[in-house]
Write a protein that holds these residues in place. Structure first.
Motif, PDB file in Angstrom:
ATOM      1  N   LYS A  12       3.207   8.319   0.635  1.00  0.00           N
ATOM      2  CA  LYS A  12       1.915   7.893   0.082  1.00  0.00           C
ATOM      3  C   LYS A  12       1.925   7.932  -1.443  1.00  0.00           C
ATOM      4  O   LYS A  12       1.255   7.141  -2.107  1.00  0.00           O
TER       5      LYS A  12
ATOM      6  N   GLN B 169      -0.764   0.659  -2.663  1.00  0.00           N
ATOM      7  CA  GLN B 169      -1.537   0.076  -1.574  1.00  0.00           C
ATOM      8  C   GLN B 169      -2.730   0.934  -1.163  1.00  0.00           C
ATOM      9  O   GLN B 169      -3.797   0.414  -0.848  1.00  0.00           O
ATOM     10  N   TYR B 170      -2.529   2.247  -1.177  1.00  0.00           N
ATOM     11  CA  TYR B 170      -3.560   3.164  -0.694  1.00  0.00           C
ATOM     12  C   TYR B 170      -3.764   4.292  -1.696  1.00  0.00           C
ATOM     13  O   TYR B 170      -2.941   4.499  -2.592  1.00  0.00           O
ATOM     14  N   SER B 171      -4.850   5.016  -1.534  1.00  0.00           N
ATOM     15  CA  SER B 171      -5.171   6.113  -2.443  1.00  0.00           C
ATOM     16  C   SER B 171      -4.466   7.395  -1.987  1.00  0.00           C
ATOM     17  O   SER B 171      -4.902   8.030  -1.014  1.00  0.00           O
TER      18      SER B 171
ATOM     19  N   LYS C  15       4.016   3.814  -1.174  1.00  0.00           N
ATOM     20  CA  LYS C  15       2.754   3.128  -0.875  1.00  0.00           C
ATOM     21  C   LYS C  15       1.626   3.480  -1.837  1.00  0.00           C
ATOM     22  O   LYS C  15       0.460   3.245  -1.533  1.00  0.00           O
ATOM     23  N   GLN C  16       1.952   4.028  -2.999  1.00  0.00           N
ATOM     24  CA  GLN C  16       0.899   4.476  -3.901  1.00  0.00           C
ATOM     25  C   GLN C  16       0.053   3.332  -4.457  1.00  0.00           C
ATOM     26  O   GLN C  16      -1.108   3.541  -4.845  1.00  0.00           O
TER      27      GLN C  16
ATOM     28  N   PRO D 276      -6.858   7.035  10.631  1.00  0.00           N
ATOM     29  CA  PRO D 276      -6.007   6.991   9.418  1.00  0.00           C
ATOM     30  C   PRO D 276      -4.661   7.664   9.649  1.00  0.00           C
ATOM     31  O   PRO D 276      -4.511   8.494  10.540  1.00  0.00           O
TER      32      PRO D 276
ATOM     33  N   GLN E 114      -6.629  10.943  -2.071  1.00  0.00           N
ATOM     34  CA  GLN E 114      -7.646  11.042  -1.021  1.00  0.00           C
ATOM     35  C   GLN E 114      -7.005  11.263   0.346  1.00  0.00           C
ATOM     36  O   GLN E 114      -7.532  12.008   1.171  1.00  0.00           O
ATOM     37  N   GLN E 115      -5.856  10.613   0.574  1.00  0.00           N
ATOM     38  CA  GLN E 115      -5.171  10.799   1.852  1.00  0.00           C
ATOM     39  C   GLN E 115      -4.615  12.206   1.984  1.00  0.00           C
ATOM     40  O   GLN E 115      -4.617  12.794   3.063  1.00  0.00           O
TER      41      GLN E 115
ATOM     42  N   SER F 144      -9.357   3.136  -0.147  1.00  0.00           N
ATOM     43  CA  SER F 144      -8.425   2.536   0.805  1.00  0.00           C
ATOM     44  C   SER F 144      -7.493   3.596   1.375  1.00  0.00           C
ATOM     45  O   SER F 144      -6.772   4.262   0.637  1.00  0.00           O
ATOM     46  N   ILE F 145      -7.530   3.771   2.707  1.00  0.00           N
ATOM     47  CA  ILE F 145      -6.696   4.749   3.391  1.00  0.00           C
ATOM     48  C   ILE F 145      -5.862   4.040   4.447  1.00  0.00           C
ATOM     49  O   ILE F 145      -6.374   3.210   5.199  1.00  0.00           O
ATOM     50  N   GLU F 146      -4.564   4.361   4.513  1.00  0.00           N
ATOM     51  CA  GLU F 146      -3.653   3.671   5.422  1.00  0.00           C
ATOM     52  C   GLU F 146      -4.029   3.931   6.883  1.00  0.00           C
ATOM     53  O   GLU F 146      -4.186   5.085   7.299  1.00  0.00           O
TER      54      GLU F 146
END
Length: 408
Positions: free
Chosen positions: A188, A195-197, A192-193, A408, A200-201, A254-256
């Motif tokens: 993350k 694409q998603y936060s 994927k940094q 998620p 927060q994840q 945005s969360i994967e």
């Protein structure tokens, strides 16, 4: 009552060399056949205990099945994934619940299996052999080796396995779970940094884990009635995931989502369910890879399955209906020949799910020893109905697997 007493004999676990072809298997079947009708009747009589244990283990199996399937999907370029993992688990589990000697053992494509087939994929790619063909031949050979072990009573050797070895293997499985979880978090912040936060994840993951820990110990609290506390403790993980999912879907960042397929079909788009085990340009190499790869794999299965059986049959659990090491290992050998022919992964007994399942079916009371309270198992509702329903639920879930994208 006399039958219960005979189960306490030293040789009753079946871990002896009979000196006869398939002698251990025949003894296992003979010993467990006496209880076959009771296994179904006791499941019905278990009532609420059977239902709660079923739902608990369904949630406990579904989550890692999806996680391991998604992990291998991402690391194999889509050769195999969530669908194949859940097919192996559900179909093998249904058959195993009906015909096995110890149905409380939960079967799954486990973490060690996922690590193994990830390495098998790397080897097959290097040798330019189709991965599914190499996996199929590995399954044919490892299944054959397992059947030979079962019919020659070689499972009896696990009697020499010490408690330290059992605990070390359980530690090894736990490390795999932690490694995959931590590597997912690391992705993350790296891959994927954009694409998603990631922050927060991380907070959501930490919060869900903390909540699961807190709820799992709810049985020792003084809130609500005892039965309600036990239900909350049993369903700690699914409750934490549900609350985490609600928070994620109410969030504006945005969360994967969970990487599940859009429909029920092979992970590789357009491939046939039946694997071509003899590709024209590399048939001989695929056979060779399978024969050699099956050697370390059968050693893994010998330890994994039999240690799982030992921990399931632990004296603290006070199981009354006996075990079936040889017969169960024979069944697994057949499964590991069959499932890879359809592109599905291997399967074996699962830790920590199997001992957890026994405890979920147990009646527990608190006793005081040396001024400390300790949980003691009074009895276990040993039955086939609960494991059957666990895997039927997983199978039913397959056609609607795409709905899990909200998680998620």
């Amino acid at each position: 009552m006399e039958r219960v007493k005979t189960l306490k004999n030293a040789d009753d676990d079946g871990l002896v060399w009979t000196g006869r072809f398939a002698g251990g298997i025949r003894n296992d079947i003979k010993r467990r056949l006496l209880w076959y009708r009771s296994d179904w009747v006791d499941g019905v009589k278990g009532g609420t205990k059977t239902i709660t244990a079923t739902l608990f283990m369904f949630c406990a199996c579904l989550a890692p099945g999806i996680a391991f399937g998604a992990f291998f999907d991402q690391h194999s370029g889509g050769e195999s994934g969530v669908v194949e993992y859940l097919i192996t688990q559900s179909v093998s589990g249904i058959i195993f619940a009906i015909i096995s000697g110890q149905p409380l053992v939960i079967l799954r494509p486990t973490g060690p299996i996922t690590v193994f087939i990830s390495q098998l994929y790397s080897i097959s790619k290097t040798l330019e052999v189709p991965f599914l063909a190499a996996q199929a031949w590995t399954g044919i050979f490892v299944g054959t080796y397992m059947i030979i072990i079962a019919v020659t009573d070689t499972c009896a050797a696990i009697r020499q396995c010490s408690r330290f070895t059992q605990d070390m293997f359980g530690f090894f499985v736990s490390v795999i779970f932690m490694f995959m979880g931590i590597s997912n978090i690391a992705d993350k912040f790296t891959v994927k940094q954009d694409q998603y936060s990631p922050r927060q994840q991380l907070l959501l993951t930490a919060g869900t884990l903390w909540l699961a820990f807190q709820l799992s110990g709810f049985g020792k609290s003084r809130f609500f009635a005892k039965k309600i506390r036990e239900i909350i403790a049993d369903f700690a993980v699914p409750l934490a995931i549900i609350l985490g999912t609600i928070v994620a879907n109410c969030s504006t960042v945005s969360i994967e989502p969970l990487p599940v397929p859009a429909k029920f079909s092979p992970t590789t788009a357009g491939r046939s369910w039946v694997v071509d085990v003899c590709p024209p340009e590399s048939c001989g190499v695929a056979v060779g890879v399978g024969a050699l790869s099956a050697i370390p794999l059968v050693l893994l299965f010998f330890i994994d399955q039999n240690v799982t059986m030992l921990l399931t049959q632990h004296p603290d659990h006070d199981l009354q209906k006996g075990s079936a090491f040889h017969w169960n290992f024979f069944i697994l050998g057949c499964f590991n020949i069959l499932f890879p022919l359809f592109g599905c992964p291997f399967v074996t007994g699962s830790l920590p799910h199997s001992p957890q399942f026994v405890k979920a079916l147990a009646t527990i009371e608190m006793v005081r020893e040396d001024k400390h309270e300790k949980a003691k198992i009074v009895s276990v509702c040993e039955n086939r109905l609960a494991p059957l329903m666990v895997n039927v639920l997983v199978l039913i879930f397959l056609p609607i697997i795409d709905k899990l994208k909200i998680v998620p």
